[in-house]
Design a protein around this motif. Structure first.
Motif, PDB file in Angstrom:
ATOM      1  N   GLU A 183       2.781 -13.515   0.696  1.00 16.29           N
ATOM      2  CA  GLU A 183       0.730 -12.720  -0.221  1.00 16.29           C
ATOM      3  C   GLU A 183       0.250 -11.623   0.205  1.00 16.29           C
ATOM      4  N   GLU A 184       0.372 -11.205   1.434  1.00 11.03           N
ATOM      5  CA  GLU A 184      -0.003  -9.847   1.717  1.00 11.03           C
ATOM      6  C   GLU A 184       0.488  -8.671   1.111  1.00 11.03           C
ATOM      7  N   ILE A 185       1.255  -8.884   1.045  1.00  8.66           N
ATOM      8  CA  ILE A 185       2.174  -7.981  -0.246  1.00  8.66           C
ATOM      9  C   ILE A 185       1.638  -7.793  -1.317  1.00  8.66           C
ATOM     10  N   VAL A 186       1.398  -9.131  -2.169  1.00  8.07           N
ATOM     11  CA  VAL A 186       1.124  -9.266  -3.230  1.00  8.07           C
ATOM     12  C   VAL A 186      -0.442  -9.059  -3.289  1.00  8.07           C
ATOM     13  N   ARG A 187      -0.901  -9.670  -2.599  1.00  9.09           N
ATOM     14  CA  ARG A 187      -2.512  -8.559  -2.584  1.00  9.09           C
ATOM     15  C   ARG A 187      -2.142  -7.428  -2.228  1.00  9.09           C
ATOM     16  N   ALA A 188      -2.137  -6.626  -1.531  1.00 10.40           N
ATOM     17  CA  ALA A 188      -1.859  -5.109  -1.650  1.00 10.40           C
ATOM     18  C   ALA A 188      -1.064  -4.883  -2.627  1.00 10.40           C
ATOM     19  N   CYS A 189      -0.402  -5.002  -3.859  1.00 11.48           N
ATOM     20  CA  CYS A 189       0.207  -4.691  -5.119  1.00 11.48           C
ATOM     21  C   CYS A 189      -1.120  -4.545  -5.398  1.00 11.48           C
ATOM     22  N   ARG A 190      -1.614  -5.477  -5.973  1.00 14.14           N
ATOM     23  CA  ARG A 190      -2.373  -5.963  -6.792  1.00 14.14           C
ATOM     24  C   ARG A 190      -3.998  -4.998  -7.050  1.00 14.14           C
ATOM     25  N   ASP A 191      -4.397  -5.009  -5.405  1.00 13.28           N
ATOM     26  CA  ASP A 191      -5.951  -4.591  -5.111  1.00 13.28           C
ATOM     27  C   ASP A 191      -6.657  -3.690  -5.464  1.00 13.28           C
ATOM     28  N   PRO A 192      -7.330  -3.748  -6.611  1.00 17.05           N
ATOM     29  CA  PRO A 192      -7.863  -3.046  -7.377  1.00 17.05           C
ATOM     30  C   PRO A 192      -8.117  -1.812  -6.392  1.00 17.05           C
ATOM     31  N   GLU A 193      -8.842  -1.625  -5.119  1.00 17.74           N
ATOM     32  CA  GLU A 193      -9.298  -1.079  -4.388  1.00 17.74           C
ATOM     33  C   GLU A 193      -8.242   0.405  -3.732  1.00 17.74           C
ATOM     34  N   GLY A 194      -6.894  -0.735  -3.789  1.00 21.93           N
ATOM     35  CA  GLY A 194      -5.891   0.878  -3.620  1.00 21.93           C
ATOM     36  C   GLY A 194      -5.409   1.890  -4.243  1.00 21.93           C
ATOM     37  N   GLN A 220       0.641  -1.241  -0.148  1.00 20.87           N
ATOM     38  CA  GLN A 220       0.694   0.050  -0.088  1.00 20.87           C
ATOM     39  C   GLN A 220       1.164   1.479  -0.120  1.00 20.87           C
ATOM     40  N   LEU A 221       1.654   1.396   0.673  1.00 19.51           N
ATOM     41  CA  LEU A 221       2.689   2.786   0.998  1.00 19.51           C
ATOM     42  C   LEU A 221       3.652   2.504  -0.056  1.00 19.51           C
ATOM     43  N   MET A 222       4.444   1.654  -0.867  1.00 20.24           N
ATOM     44  CA  MET A 222       4.693   1.476  -1.638  1.00 20.24           C
ATOM     45  C   MET A 222       3.736   1.834  -2.825  1.00 20.24           C
ATOM     46  N   ARG A 223       2.834   2.439  -3.239  1.00 20.12           N
ATOM     47  CA  ARG A 223       1.808   2.243  -3.969  1.00 20.12           C
ATOM     48  C   ARG A 223       1.637   3.602  -3.834  1.00 20.12           C
ATOM     49  N   LEU A 224       1.299   4.015  -2.457  1.00 20.90           N
ATOM     50  CA  LEU A 224       1.054   5.530  -2.881  1.00 20.90           C
ATOM     51  C   LEU A 224       1.858   6.047  -2.618  1.00 20.90           C
ATOM     52  N   ALA A 225       3.461   5.541  -2.860  1.00 20.47           N
ATOM     53  CA  ALA A 225       4.272   6.550  -3.025  1.00 20.47           C
ATOM     54  C   ALA A 225       4.896   6.816  -4.324  1.00 20.47           C
ATOM     55  N   GLY A 226       3.993   5.921  -5.320  1.00 22.26           N
ATOM     56  CA  GLY A 226       4.598   5.946  -6.703  1.00 22.26           C
ATOM     57  C   GLY A 226       5.183   4.831  -7.023  1.00 22.26           C
ATOM     58  N   ALA A 227       5.637   3.774  -6.541  1.00 20.48           N
ATOM     59  CA  ALA A 227       6.671   2.067  -6.444  1.00 20.48           C
ATOM     60  C   ALA A 227       5.627   1.950  -7.773  1.00 20.48           C
ATOM     61  N   ASP A 228       6.046   1.674  -9.217  1.00 18.52           N
ATOM     62  CA  ASP A 228       5.721   0.666 -10.009  1.00 18.52           C
ATOM     63  C   ASP A 228       6.253  -0.669  -9.703  1.00 18.52           C
ATOM     64  N   ILE A 229       7.313  -0.745  -9.355  1.00 20.64           N
ATOM     65  CA  ILE A 229       7.914  -2.359  -8.765  1.00 20.64           C
ATOM     66  C   ILE A 229       8.121  -2.498  -6.938  1.00 20.64           C
ATOM     67  N   SER A 230       7.718  -3.021  -6.599  1.00 22.27           N
ATOM     68  CA  SER A 230       7.925  -3.036  -5.160  1.00 22.27           C
ATOM     69  C   SER A 230       8.419  -4.769  -5.388  1.00 22.27           C
TER      70      SER A 230
END
Length: 377
Positions: free
Chosen positions: A307-318, A280-290
């Motif tokens: 798996e928690e990390i992967v779900r957060a990277c892909r979550d359509p509600e993120g 979530q925070l990597m997405r928030l801050a603009g990372a394209d790859i975590s």
């Protein structure tokens, strides 16, 4: 919903203690004054954090949902992080584990510029996982590193990533290394095109300078032919990544490295949840790859945490577009089938030290990985 909601894991003695701790978080992360002196009206009704619920989970653990209004944040990322886990990070037994954005937060923090779909478009790789050799080790000359870049790229790598330990050391100074490696990957891509390959390797250069040099380094890498950058938000700050991601003139994808972030997730009772920090925070801050340490490697993440990390990277509600997870940390080609089964195609598969073991067979190893990630025998 007129507030974004942060979920906290709270360790408390009983229900009353848990409720008091939740109320303390809401105060500390917004107004930071005693509850009885919070001004009535706008400050109390809008700015003050609002405890939405406190739920027992057993074993002395509670889950608290606290809503925050975007007015407490303003428009700067550091203040958003300050609201999410500012003073609360100093409270014992408090861990932020989830972020549910509202429309106002999503508008102010649009996330990654490219995301998973954008990186796939840049590589020309319509399907299949991404092969990502890591160019290392530090102490090598720029010429040696550039040769590794060429051998990896010409064999079919999708992303050629510099190791995060390559900085501005005398053995391979930043500007000399970036120019040599970018040229090597460009030459490999030209040879791939001549062979009819419609894909290309993306070269990600590691940024390493102090704050006042970081933007100049990023633009130097772009002007030298790099296709993206590697950045360590645990050292340079999440806001440094956010500023580059939102810069329309820079316009290159960003890979985030987890170095220096371990203490934020390793305690069960403090810091951030794995998915929240590396997703979530990597997405928030603009990372394209975590990038994150895969289970079974040199570090200690579990299957569930990965798996928690992967779900957060892909979550359509993120926040913003879905981004690419990138497991690494002692991976080997032998583990690739199991990793593919777990993480699927939209994933960047790192290969570092194992690449060097291949010696003159680096090209063959990359080609084997490429075939496996494309579903070919």
């Amino acid at each position: 919903m007129d507030r974004f909601v942060v979920t906290y894991r709270i360790v408390a003695e009983d229900e009353a203690d848990a409720a008091a701790r939740a109320a303390s978080i809401a105060l500390e992360d917004t107004v930071e004054i005693p509850r009885d002196v919070v001004p009535a009206g706008y400050v109390e009704d809008v700015v003050l954090g609002r405890v939405e619920s406190v739920t027992a989970r057993g074993g002395g653990v509670w889950t608290a949902l606290i809503g925050y209004h975007v007015d407490a944040v303003g428009r700067e990322l550091p203040q958003l992080l300050n609201v999410i886990l500012g003073n609360a990070s100093i409270l014992r037994g408090v861990k932020a584990v989830d972020l549910a954005p509202d429309a106002a937060l999503a508008e102010r923090f649009p996330g990654a510029r490219f995301g998973a779909a954008g990186v796939r478009r840049l590589t020309g790789r319509a399907s299949g996982g991404f092969v990502c050799p890591v160019i290392k080790p530090q102490g090598s000359s720029a010429e040696t590193l550039a040769r590794l870049c060429y051998l990896s790229a010409v064999a079919g790598a999708d992303i050629v990533k510099e190791d995060h330990g390559l900085a501005n050391q005398d053995a391979a100074p930043f500007r000399e290394r970036i120019g040599a490696c970018a040229e090597a990957v460009g030459r490999a891509n030209a040879e791939r095109r001549d062979q009819g390959d419609t894909t290309q390797a993306l070269y990600f250069a590691n940024l390493c300078g102090p704050p006042h040099q970081l933007r100049d380094q990023a633009y130097y890498a772009k002007e030298s032919g790099a296709h993206g950058i590697l950045l360590i938000p645990g050292l340079h700050g999440f806001d440094a990544m956010f500023e580059l991601a939102q810069d329309p003139d820079f316009d290159l994808p960003i890979m985030a490295h987890p170095s220096h972030l371990g203490p934020y997730v390793l305690s069960p009772d403090h810091g951030y949840g794995h998915g929240m920090l590396f997703g979530q925070l990597m997405r928030l801050a603009g990372a394209d790859i975590s990038v994150f340490p895969n289970h079974g490697g040199r570090f200690g993440f579990s299957v569930d945490e990965c798996e928690e990390i992967v779900r957060a990277c892909r979550d359509p509600e993120g926040l913003g577009p879905a981004i690419l997870p990138s497991p690494g940390g002692g991976m080997s080609p032998e583990r690739l089938p199991d990793m593919m089964a777990q993480y699927g195609e939209d994933c960047v598969y790192l290969l570092g030290g194992s690449l060097l073991r291949a010696g003159d067979r680096i090209g063959e190893l990359i080609a084997e990985m490429r075939a496996a990630l494309s579903g070919r025998d």
